[in-house]
Design a protein around this motif. Structure first.
Motif, mmCIF file in Angstrom:
data_model
loop_
_atom_site.group_PDB
_atom_site.id
_atom_site.type_symbol
_atom_site.label_atom_id
_atom_site.label_comp_id
_atom_site.label_asym_id
_atom_site.label_seq_id
_atom_site.Cartn_x
_atom_site.Cartn_y
_atom_site.Cartn_z
ATOM 1 N N THR A 7 0.817 -1.219 0.000
ATOM 2 C CA THR A 7 0.000 0.000 0.000
ATOM 3 C C THR A 7 0.856 1.277 0.000
ATOM 4 O OG1 THR A 7 -1.728 1.154 1.236
ATOM 5 C CG2 THR A 7 -0.173 -0.098 2.534
ATOM 6 N N GLY A 8 0.291 2.309 -0.614
ATOM 7 C CA GLY A 8 0.918 3.636 -0.530
ATOM 8 C C GLY A 8 1.959 3.920 -1.589
ATOM 9 N N GLY A 9 2.271 2.922 -2.436
ATOM 10 C CA GLY A 9 3.348 3.112 -3.406
ATOM 11 C C GLY A 9 2.864 3.606 -4.764
ATOM 12 N N THR A 10 3.817 3.825 -5.646
ATOM 13 C CA THR A 10 3.513 4.154 -7.038
ATOM 14 C C THR A 10 3.784 2.922 -7.878
ATOM 15 O OG1 THR A 10 4.167 6.453 -6.687
ATOM 16 C CG2 THR A 10 4.128 5.665 -8.972
ATOM 17 N N VAL A 11 2.724 2.380 -8.457
ATOM 18 C CA VAL A 11 2.891 1.187 -9.297
ATOM 19 C C VAL A 11 3.354 1.651 -10.679
ATOM 20 C CG1 VAL A 11 1.729 -0.781 -10.366
ATOM 21 C CG2 VAL A 11 1.160 -0.116 -8.010
ATOM 22 N N VAL A 12 4.481 1.101 -11.111
ATOM 23 C CA VAL A 12 5.055 1.506 -12.397
ATOM 24 C C VAL A 12 4.970 0.326 -13.363
ATOM 25 C CG1 VAL A 12 7.066 2.465 -13.582
ATOM 26 C CG2 VAL A 12 6.688 2.986 -11.157
ATOM 27 N N SER A 13 4.462 0.597 -14.550
ATOM 28 C CA SER A 13 4.436 -0.433 -15.598
ATOM 29 C C SER A 13 5.229 0.092 -16.789
ATOM 30 C CB SER A 13 3.000 -0.733 -16.029
ATOM 31 O OG SER A 13 2.510 0.335 -16.818
ATOM 32 N N ALA A 14 5.272 -0.693 -17.847
ATOM 33 C CA ALA A 14 5.985 -0.269 -19.053
ATOM 34 C C ALA A 14 5.296 0.919 -19.720
ATOM 35 C CB ALA A 14 6.081 -1.433 -20.031
ATOM 36 N N THR A 15 4.037 1.135 -19.376
ATOM 37 C CA THR A 15 3.280 2.187 -20.071
ATOM 38 C C THR A 15 2.841 3.346 -19.190
ATOM 39 O OG1 THR A 15 1.316 0.826 -19.749
ATOM 40 C CG2 THR A 15 2.395 0.684 -21.900
ATOM 41 N N GLY A 16 3.083 3.293 -17.899
ATOM 42 C CA GLY A 16 2.656 4.403 -17.071
ATOM 43 C C GLY A 16 2.883 4.145 -15.603
ATOM 44 N N ARG A 17 2.438 5.072 -14.795
ATOM 45 C CA ARG A 17 2.588 4.943 -13.344
ATOM 46 C C ARG A 17 1.335 5.490 -12.668
ATOM 47 N NH1 ARG A 17 7.530 9.265 -12.938
ATOM 48 N NH2 ARG A 17 7.840 8.655 -15.078
ATOM 49 N N ALA A 18 1.017 4.928 -11.518
ATOM 50 C CA ALA A 18 -0.169 5.390 -10.798
ATOM 51 C C ALA A 18 -0.042 5.038 -9.321
ATOM 52 C CB ALA A 18 -1.421 4.722 -11.373
ATOM 53 N N ALA A 19 -0.601 5.898 -8.476
ATOM 54 C CA ALA A 19 -0.690 5.564 -7.060
ATOM 55 C C ALA A 19 -1.709 4.437 -6.941
ATOM 56 C CB ALA A 19 -1.144 6.779 -6.262
ATOM 57 N N ALA A 20 -1.302 3.315 -6.392
ATOM 58 C CA ALA A 20 -2.216 2.164 -6.310
ATOM 59 C C ALA A 20 -1.734 1.192 -5.244
ATOM 60 C CB ALA A 20 -2.298 1.456 -7.667
ATOM 61 N N ASP A 21 -2.700 0.421 -4.726
ATOM 62 C CA ASP A 21 -2.382 -0.656 -3.786
ATOM 63 C C ASP A 21 -2.445 -1.983 -4.549
ATOM 64 O OD1 ASP A 21 -2.347 1.344 -1.933
ATOM 65 O OD2 ASP A 21 -4.214 0.774 -0.934
ATOM 66 N N VAL A 22 -1.602 -2.906 -4.159
ATOM 67 C CA VAL A 22 -1.589 -4.215 -4.835
ATOM 68 C C VAL A 22 -1.963 -5.293 -3.819
ATOM 69 C CG1 VAL A 22 -0.224 -5.863 -6.181
ATOM 70 C CG2 VAL A 22 0.232 -3.406 -6.398
ATOM 71 N N LEU A 23 -3.022 -6.011 -4.134
ATOM 72 C CA LEU A 23 -3.473 -7.088 -3.256
ATOM 73 C C LEU A 23 -2.957 -8.422 -3.785
ATOM 74 C CD1 LEU A 23 -5.234 -8.155 -0.901
ATOM 75 C CD2 LEU A 23 -7.174 -8.176 -2.498
ATOM 76 N N VAL A 24 -2.262 -9.123 -2.909
ATOM 77 C CA VAL A 24 -1.678 -10.422 -3.272
ATOM 78 C C VAL A 24 -2.393 -11.504 -2.477
ATOM 79 C CG1 VAL A 24 0.433 -11.816 -3.187
ATOM 80 C CG2 VAL A 24 0.568 -9.375 -3.776
ATOM 81 N N ASP A 25 -2.811 -12.533 -3.191
ATOM 82 C CA ASP A 25 -3.500 -13.648 -2.538
ATOM 83 C C ASP A 25 -2.708 -14.911 -2.839
ATOM 84 O OD1 ASP A 25 -5.278 -15.345 -1.393
ATOM 85 O OD2 ASP A 25 -6.955 -14.883 -2.730
ATOM 86 N N GLY A 26 -2.025 -15.431 -1.851
ATOM 87 C CA GLY A 26 -1.172 -16.596 -2.095
ATOM 88 C C GLY A 26 -0.039 -16.232 -3.034
ATOM 89 N N GLU A 27 0.033 -16.927 -4.159
ATOM 90 C CA GLU A 27 1.164 -16.715 -5.071
ATOM 91 C C GLU A 27 0.869 -15.692 -6.156
ATOM 92 O OE1 GLU A 27 2.669 -20.378 -6.664
ATOM 93 O OE2 GLU A 27 3.400 -21.028 -4.710
#
Ligand code: DUC
Ligand code: ZN
Ligand code: ZN
Length: 480
Positions: A7-27
């Protein structure tokens, strides 16, 4: 199964960036959410097992190093990183998958070479791993075996236009192998240097008493890389094989790739950190109390370091921006100075070729963001997303999206990394020196998840040997 919210980070992809949270479930990644959102009315942060605070940090797909050589037998010795030590070092550096080269030696069956590689890697890796297949003996039997490689999860093979008597293929062999490439969709990977001509030049240099490591780069002249790259392109054009040229270092070789790509050919190229940062002049100037001019052996690799005066490094960065080169791998092939590199004292031809960089690729390439050579998005693309697409892993790897493996790196742009082997900054690679001693990086790997498991937190390794699983790959997802 553990649930994690980054939570709280900037998610960066090959095409852009956005403030977002990433939910991980298991693997796997379950969701990419607007910061602080609820999921079906539930406060996500309150309902997960673990929260990772990425405030002020980048959240990126784990690095994919598509060119490594663990335990490669070479030059009368063997690359010093095992799959265990090399993949652990990779994890520390934010790389969560490798594609290593299984070797078929001359006279060996491909199946046996591949089985030997599974034996070395199986149960030993810290991160997920796949294989390319080196074909060191193109003959009727190996051509037939190559057609079965996709069943093994191998969608690429490497040929060598260099190293006569070791891995070398002549043009007839290359042509036949490329016909298999065309028929099957297997990517032809090429070590593009004119080996027979280089060997003559090297012999002449040694005969004239020029035996220091620096002359390795003189013998392996850029003309030999340009010529071989062009020949590989023409053979690929003739056969219709997709071609990927490894460890490109000469600006003239890039021009060849750009020329072919502009004509619509499926031709690609990678470069490596050493060709972006290090130079032949650095190698010439290298000297130490312990080794004298032989200090330069640390940077003996093939293709060799190129002249900065001639502008090769500048051209490599430019080609990474313009997509004339598509990705950055390490060609991680470490050898210690003691007992290994020193085999070439008095004759540069006997120095085992290779540099160890697997731990530093993400940091060194992030430095390109800091200095303005590439954008943040391009950093992710060059080190993770394109490697995944190029070698048939995309969707599972190389991207932060629902359903993908939770291979995630939290990277701190305000952190600092001092690279080296010396006092207080020992790297994790199994080497007695660093080719990158003294490099200071603005940025630091903070947390690394491999399929949902936190394997690196700060400087602590929390993973275990055997965490990494074999990756069966599909065909390239990057073809035109
Ligand atoms: N180049 C290296 O530097 N090492 C191993 C093989 C290669 O092609
Ligand atoms: Zn090579
Ligand atoms: Zn290599």
């Amino acid at each position: 199964m553990t649930t994690t919210l980054i939570t709280g980070g900037t998610v960066v992809s090959a095409t852009g960036r956005a403030a977002a949270d990433v939910l991980v479930d298991g693997e796997t990644i379950r969701a990419v959410l607007a910061p602080g959102s609820t999921l079906l009315g539930t406060d996500v942060a309150a309902s997960v097992d673990r929260v990772i605070d990425a405030t002020g940090k980048y959240v990126i797909p784990g690095g994919i190093d598509a060119h490594t050589h663990m335990q490669l037998p070479f030059g009368g010795t063997e690359a010093s990183d095992t799959f265990e030590t090399g993949t652990r070092a990779a994890a520390h550096g934010g790389t969560t998958s490798i594609i290593d080269f299984a070797v078929q030696t001359y006279g060996q069956r491909i199946e046996d070479g591949l089985a030997a590689w599974h034996e070395k890697a199986g149960g030993n890796c810290a991160i997920d791993y796949g294989f390319h297949q080196i074909v060191g003996d193109v003959n009727a039997d190996s051509l037939a075996a190559m057609r079965r490689l996709p069943d093994e999860g191998i969608s690429s093979f490497k040929l060598f236009m260099a190293y006569p008597g070791v891995f070398y293929s002549d043009d007839a062999q290359i042509l036949k192998a490329m016909q298999v490439s065309r028929d099957t969709g297997l990517m032809t990977m090429m070590h593009a240097e004119n080996g027979p001509a280089i060997d003559v030049l090297a012999q002449q240099l040694v005969d004239a008493g020029n035996t220091d490591p620096y002359y390795h780069g003189i013998a392996r002249a850029w003309e030999m890389e340009e010529e071989a790259t062009h020949r590989a392109i023409m053979l690929a054009k003739l056969t219709g094989a997709p071609l990927y040229v490894v460890h490109v270092s000469a600006k003239q070789a890039v021009e060849q790739l750009a020329w072919a790509r502009d004509k619509g050919q499926n031709v690609f190229g990678e470069t490596c950190p050493q060709y972006l940062y290090l130079s032949l002049e650095d190698q010439l100037g290298a000297s130490s109390d312990e080794w004298g001019a032989f200090e330069g052996a640390k940077w003996v690799c093939s293709t060799p370091l190129r002249s900065r005066e001639e502008g090769h490094q500048h051209s490599m960065w430019q080609a990474l921006r313009t997509n004339d080169l598509q990705m950055v791998s390490t060609d991680h092939c470490p050898f210690c100075m003691k007992d290994q590199k020193e085999l070439g004292l008095g004759d540069f031809r006997k120095i085992p070729n290779g540099i160890g960089s697997i731990e530093h690729r993400m940091d060194l390439m992030y430095q390109g963001v800091v200095t303005g050579e590439i954008t943040l998005e391009r950093w992710v693309e060059l080190t993770s997303t394109t490697p995944a697409r190029m070698f048939g892993l995309y969707g599972r790897k190389g991207v932060i999206q629902p359903g993908a493996d939770a291979d995630i790196v939290v990277y701190d742009p305000n952190g600092h990394t001092s690279i080296g082997y010396g006092e207080g900054k020992k790297h994790h690679m199994n080497m007695d020196h660093s080719a990158w001693e003294g490099y200071e990086i603005d940025g630091k790997v903070d947390t690394v998840l491999s399929r949902g498991k936190v394997i690196v937190e700060g400087d602590r390794y929390l993973g275990a040997k055997g965490d990494g699983k074999y990756l069966k790959r599909g065909l390239s997802q990057y073809l035109i």
